[in-house]
Design a protein around this motif. Sequence first.
Motif, PDB file in Angstrom:
ATOM      1  N   GLU A 131      -3.431  40.160   7.366  1.00  0.00           N
ATOM      2  CA  GLU A 131      -3.962  40.271   8.725  1.00  0.00           C
ATOM      3  C   GLU A 131      -3.022  39.567   9.706  1.00  0.00           C
ATOM      4  OE1 GLU A 131      -6.430  42.040   9.623  1.00  0.00           O
ATOM      5  OE2 GLU A 131      -7.053  42.594   7.596  1.00  0.00           O
ATOM      6  N   LYS A 134       0.083  43.391  10.128  1.00  0.00           N
ATOM      7  CA  LYS A 134       0.061  44.784   9.693  1.00  0.00           C
ATOM      8  C   LYS A 134       0.902  45.675  10.610  1.00  0.00           C
ATOM      9  CE  LYS A 134      -4.402  44.659   7.320  1.00  0.00           C
ATOM     10  NZ  LYS A 134      -3.897  45.058   5.992  1.00  0.00           N
ATOM     11  N   ARG A 406     -11.811  49.047  11.023  1.00  0.00           N
ATOM     12  CA  ARG A 406     -12.541  47.819  10.686  1.00  0.00           C
ATOM     13  C   ARG A 406     -13.930  47.827  11.306  1.00  0.00           C
ATOM     14  NH1 ARG A 406      -9.253  42.744  12.171  1.00  0.00           N
ATOM     15  NH2 ARG A 406      -7.889  43.795  10.677  1.00  0.00           N
TER      16      ARG A 406
END
Length: 416
Positions: A131, A134, A406
Amino acid sequence: MDTATPARPWRTALPAGMASFLDSSALVSAGIVVGTLYPDAMSLSDGQIGVILGVQTLSFALGALVGGRLGDRFGRRRVFTWSLAAYALGALLLAVAAGPALLVVGAAVIGSAIGADLPVSLAMINEEAPEGRKATLVVFSSVLWNVGIAVTMLLSALLSGFGATGGRVLFGYLVVVALVVLGVRLTVRESAEWRRARDAADAGESVRFRDLPQLLRPPLVLGLLATALYYAMWNVGANTMGQFGSFLYVNVGGGEVATYSLVSTIGLGVGLVAGVVFMRYVDTAARRPLFAAGSAVIVLAWVFPLVVGFSEFSLLATLLLSGLGSAFAGETLYKVWSQELFPTLLRTTAQGCTIAFGRIVAALAGFATPAAASASAGGTFAGVAVLALIAAGIGLLWIPRLPGARQLTSVDENAT
């Protein structure tokens, strides 16, 4: 939770990102070798050259569609391993071909391999990255795309004096690089994110986004439309400069090919530096203003000759400005959005569809570009500028409002 170590993402990003290096190398090599080095030795007509390169473009689109779907169904690693083996085979066929028939076969094989490899390789990079990094590593693949173009142009300049033999050496170089990268890729593990999602789906657990028809319904169809339209509209301009830049410079601006080639090389260097700079900021809040600036520069690139008139100077400005702007927008951000907007088990399917759409639109526009530019250079540049402006609007006003993968997954988990 992401358990990747800081070193591992780069060990995945480099061999996976080499897809972009090899893909751009193959596209540029085919244009140079089939278009200029093979015709005399093989008595290729203009029509045959067009068919060979056209087959490669259409195979790219088909490969993206098929490879993208296979990547979601059977895994990133499996597809990007076999696609690279097919790439090496296609390059080998192009290297040993003695006539147009085998050139068509080689172009079809390598085009399909390029198309299949790109969406799964990008997904692999994204899914194995930690995270906060990316997008950085996805943009790294775009930097490698430009490196591939630069290396190929340098080698072609060194080998062009050897005629068809130089072309065979250039394709042979692609075979060697592909086999080396294939060897490294065999040491890369499957995407842990894809493996978890696939195992959950196969075990009958509730996985909301997994079936192909879901891409054609809200909310995913909105992301599919937005990225497809953005990529296609931007790609018309990119394809115009990439495929017909020298034609425009000579026939509209009155310049010489040698000058254009030199400035193109400088432009690649500028794009590489800008891409490295963007890597530092793409995962931060600076992404949006940099995208806006890059989009404005792209529009300016096509408007500039309309304002100052068509000349060698103004067309070289278009070349340099469009390359600079695309380092912060264009395909670079399209690749990032394609990872962020789609859930794991539909990610490469979606990107395969949008890659295919964008490539086909650019190819269709390319058929009309020489005639349109000769009849009305102003109209052609104005049309591309309008498309670039609409693409900027999509990127600034539509895509940021879409739910990301997400968010969609979070909603699904809360519902269960």
